[in-house]
Design an enzyme around this catalytic site. Structure first.
Site, PDB file in Angstrom:
ATOM      1  N   HIS A 118     -10.861  33.219  -1.965  1.00 42.25           N
ATOM      2  CA  HIS A 118     -10.948  34.018  -2.778  1.00 42.25           C
ATOM      3  C   HIS A 118     -10.285  34.437  -3.766  1.00 42.25           C
ATOM      4  O   HIS A 118      -8.877  34.954  -2.873  1.00 42.25           O
ATOM      5  CB  HIS A 118     -11.955  35.443  -2.465  1.00 42.25           C
ATOM      6  CG  HIS A 118     -11.232  36.583  -1.192  1.00 42.25           C
ATOM      7  ND1 HIS A 118     -11.801  36.850  -0.013  1.00 42.25           N
ATOM      8  CD2 HIS A 118     -10.211  36.775  -1.610  1.00 42.25           C
ATOM      9  CE1 HIS A 118     -10.955  37.684   0.415  1.00 42.25           C
ATOM     10  NE2 HIS A 118      -9.860  37.353  -0.458  1.00 42.25           N
ATOM     11  N   ASP A 123      -7.585  45.261  -7.130  1.00 39.80           N
ATOM     12  CA  ASP A 123      -8.920  45.799  -7.037  1.00 39.80           C
ATOM     13  C   ASP A 123      -8.519  47.115  -5.427  1.00 39.80           C
ATOM     14  O   ASP A 123      -7.410  47.484  -5.809  1.00 39.80           O
ATOM     15  CB  ASP A 123      -9.238  44.998  -5.835  1.00 39.80           C
ATOM     16  CG  ASP A 123      -8.039  43.617  -4.886  1.00 39.80           C
ATOM     17  OD1 ASP A 123      -8.516  42.839  -4.177  1.00 39.80           O
ATOM     18  OD2 ASP A 123      -7.132  44.875  -4.956  1.00 39.80           O
ATOM     19  N   ASP A 154     -11.073  31.955   2.662  1.00 33.62           N
ATOM     20  CA  ASP A 154     -12.645  31.859   2.219  1.00 33.62           C
ATOM     21  C   ASP A 154     -12.172  31.370   0.595  1.00 33.62           C
ATOM     22  O   ASP A 154     -12.736  31.059  -0.249  1.00 33.62           O
ATOM     23  CB  ASP A 154     -13.279  32.425   1.915  1.00 33.62           C
ATOM     24  CG  ASP A 154     -13.252  34.311   1.437  1.00 33.62           C
ATOM     25  OD1 ASP A 154     -13.832  34.773   1.597  1.00 33.62           O
ATOM     26  OD2 ASP A 154     -12.432  34.162   1.362  1.00 33.62           O
ATOM     27  N   GLU A 165     -15.707  36.967  -4.096  1.00 35.07           N
ATOM     28  CA  GLU A 165     -15.703  36.173  -2.648  1.00 35.07           C
ATOM     29  C   GLU A 165     -16.944  34.262  -2.910  1.00 35.07           C
ATOM     30  O   GLU A 165     -17.240  34.799  -3.981  1.00 35.07           O
ATOM     31  CB  GLU A 165     -17.076  37.382  -2.626  1.00 35.07           C
ATOM     32  CG  GLU A 165     -16.272  38.500  -1.894  1.00 35.07           C
ATOM     33  CD  GLU A 165     -15.318  38.233  -0.522  1.00 35.07           C
ATOM     34  OE1 GLU A 165     -15.401  39.346   0.275  1.00 35.07           O
ATOM     35  OE2 GLU A 165     -14.596  37.660  -1.048  1.00 35.07           O
TER      36      GLU A 165
END
Lengths: 276, 382
Positions: free
Chosen positions: A143, A72, A141, A148
């Site tokens: 991810h 990313d 979370d 997400e």
């Protein structure tokens, strides 16, 4: 999956680095066949990168015939900004090893046409013959990359708006100022990573424990995108004791019991396979 | 080369296995040079997909910016203030020799002289880049003749001057013959008419230094407000620090320095001109302003190393970290970054930031020089 449980962060870093080293050596890359490696950023893989640099300096491994694909990059952050993922990879890995720039692929968050940039990235992976080993981390979370909660489990490389959780987790890299954190990023999709031959997820720290629990002990769920890898044939989770705090004792004992077998994966390879 | 040639085809040198002076500390980083300038390797990697043509192993040594000496009166038998048939050749000779001391840029200094000397010498001493032929000439430092009689030091009394009544730099133009190639003037601000001189010199880009003066602190502060930014050999040839009027020395802690400006001070850190304790007081009061100078004279030319002079042991290196009691990075900056900042050239010299000229010194932990580079080219090796 293989769940590798080690005592602390340093042991995780070393184990993971040795695994990557061995995988490259066993693959025996050359000018006609490159080893394709997917790479993460963030605090978790830092130790692993340091170890890999050590292995390179010792002559144990070369990155000359390795192609890398990062997961990313932020949108709109100048490439030479100290917090861009380009800067991260340069300062923490590329500048110390013998990798060639043309073999490094990182999404360009400043491209004029972001969707095209994403498509081009997917094509680059395809042209390189797919990814042999994708190394990743996990967010609090659950991810993977910037996929997400709610991201499609068959998603491809695309533009994502970052969740507040992620922005808060990243604020520490931007002087704790939430307003300075980028709100969008380009990211490989869950589907993109699922296509890699092998996936290795590094997870360290108690704050990741709940995410790990959700990822491997509960069902496959797009709210915890790392759970998708339950359906990948070759997944490795490498974690420290703290990261296992939310797991069942039974799970932990089972995999700890396998360590004597799993540790063979990181043993130094016989001399004939060693590179210089 | 090697790169995709999108920016340059010039060869790239990578200094490896070194500790470079960056961000005020010594860091284990490689240093990249191309076209005589320090190169940003990250830009090279991502923009040009480039890498080094050759790597120079520094063996763990310290790599620092080349030293800048803003007060050098001559050396090795050459006196810049004594006109010879070829003043330019004298400067060139010294420029070459000082490479051995890691000095890559300097200001040839002329002490108080009659106008005839200035008229003869100044046109022959031109600003020029350094290289294999010698250290770069940044410009001439004119120390005098507009200085105080009481603090003339070794300057010849008969050639001291005052500014006269006209104001402005005309008296200087008369005496010096012109201000081309002049980078610094040392004067005594208590001399009548100095304010307009200081102001106009500063506007012309000439660094104004206070020295050989009996100015009190007010007079010194006024001069700084007009643009003065340097003190020539602090403590020497000025009134001593007094607690009710610190004189020029008080500039180090004055609160009347205009915002955004700094006062630098030259120190001859040979342990003789200034007692090391006094040097330390100055350094602790204003560490960012310390500029190490040699104030070397014709007799300089002793080989680098330790020499005894009576009971004193001196380092002839231009760097005296142990005498000053400051850290190695601080000492290195006092000899490179601070003089560059003083002269307003720190975007180009005195620093290892990307884009700066690759004027470098290689030294061991005892600060013994191993090699000197100008624009990335080796110009001296031990």
């Amino acid at each position: 999956m293989k769940l590798i449980i080690l005592e602390q962060y340093d042991q995780v870093s070393e184990w993971a680095a040795k695994y990557v080293r061995n995988k490259i050596l066993l693959f025996n890359p050359g000018p006609e066949r490159y080893f394709t490696l997917g790479l993460p950023t963030g605090g978790t893989p830092l130790g692993c990168y340091k170890k890999l640099i050590e292995f390179y300096k010792n002559g144990e491994v070369s990155f000359q015939y390795v192609k890398t694909f990062n997961m990313d990059e932020y949108v709109g952050l100048p490439r030479d900004h100290p917090e861009s993922y380009h800067s991260f990879m340069w300062n923490n890995f590329f500048k110390y090893i013998d990798i060639r720039a043309e073999n490094v692929h990182i999404l360009d968050g400043n491209a004029a046409d972001l969707p095209s940039e994403c498509q081009a990235f997917e094509k680059k992976i395809q042209d390189a013959g797919g990814i042999e080993l994708f190394v990743g981390g996990i967010g609090p979370d659950g991810h993977i990359a910037f996929n997400e909660p709610g991201s499609s489990l068959v998603s491809r490389t695309r533009v994502k708006t970052l969740a507040m959780d992620t922005i808060q987790a990243n604020a520490r890299f931007f002087d704790g100022d939430l307003s300075k954190v980028p709100t969008m990023a380009l990211t490989v999709g869950v589907g993109t990573v699922m296509e890699a031959k092998e996936v290795m997820i590094l997870i360290t720290g108690g704050h990741k424990a709940f995410a790990l629990y959700k990822a491997i002990e509960e069902g496959v769920n797009h709210m915890w995108t790392v759970s998708a890898f339950q359906q990948h044939p070759q997944t490795l989770f490498v974690c420290d004791e703290d990261a296992t705090l939310e797991l069942r004792v039974k799970t932990v004992k089972y995999f700890k019991g396998m360590m004597h077998v799993h540790n063979k994966l990181v043993d130094p390879l016989p001399g004939s396979l060693k590179k210089n | 080369m090697p790169s995709n040639g999108s920016v340059s085809d010039a060869p790239i040198t990578q200094f490896i296995n070194c500790r470079i002076l960056k961000e005020h500390t010594l860091q284990r980083e490689d240093l990249w040079v191309r076209d005589g300038r320090i190169l940003d390797p990250e830009k090279l990697f991502f923009d040009e997909q480039g890498y080094a043509d050759r790597q120079l192993d520094c063996g763990g040594a310290i790599l620092a910016p080349g030293f800048i000496d803003v007060q050098l009166n001559g050396g090795y038998g050459v006196d810049f203030s004594t006109p010879s048939e070829d003043p330019g050749a004298g400067v060139a000779f010294v420029a070459k020799k000082i490479l051995e001391h890691g000095v890559t840029s300097f200001c040839p200094t002329l002490v108080t002289s009659p106008p005839s000397v200035y008229h003869k010498v100044l046109p022959e001493v031109k600003v020029q880049s350094g290289g294999v032929h010698g250290a770069g000439v940044l410009g001439v430092h004119l120390e005098g003749p507009f200085i105080s009689l009481e603090k003339k030091g070794a300057h010849p009394e008969q050639f001291l001057r005052t500014f006269g009544g006209s104001g402005g730099v005309n008296p200087l133009l008369e005496v010096y013959g012109g201000l081309d190639n002049v980078s610094m003037v040392t004067l005594a601000p208590e001399l009548a008419g100095s304010q307009s001189v200081v102001e106009e010199l500063s506007q012309r880009g000439v660094t104004v230094s206070l020295g050989h003066s009996v100015a009190n602190l007010s007079q010194a502060e006024e001069a700084v407000q007009q643009g003065a930014s340097f003190i020539t050999h602090l403590f020497n040839a000025m009134l001593p620090f007094h607690h009710r009027d610190p004189g020029i020395v008080g500039l180090l802690t004055s609160n009347r320095i205009p915002a955004g400006r700094s006062v630098f001070y030259g120190m001859i850190a040979d342990g003789i001109h200034t007692n090391p304790a006094a040097l330390r007081i100055a350094h602790r009061a204003h560490p960012a302003g310390l500029v190490l100078v040699t104030d070397a004279i014709m007799a300089m030319g002793l080989p680098p190393g330790r020499h005894t002079l009576g009971q004193q042991v001196i380092e002839i290196q231009g760097l005296h970290a142990y005498v000053a009691g400051c850290s190695v990075p601080e000492a290195l900056e006092a000899a490179s970054l601070h003089p560059a900042q003083l002269l307003g050239i720190s975007h180009q010299k005195g620093s290892l930031e990307y884009g700066c000229d690759a004027d470098l010194v290689l030294m061991d932990d005892q600060m013994v020089l191993e090699a000197t580079y100008i624009s990335g080219v080796e110009v001296w090796r031990k």
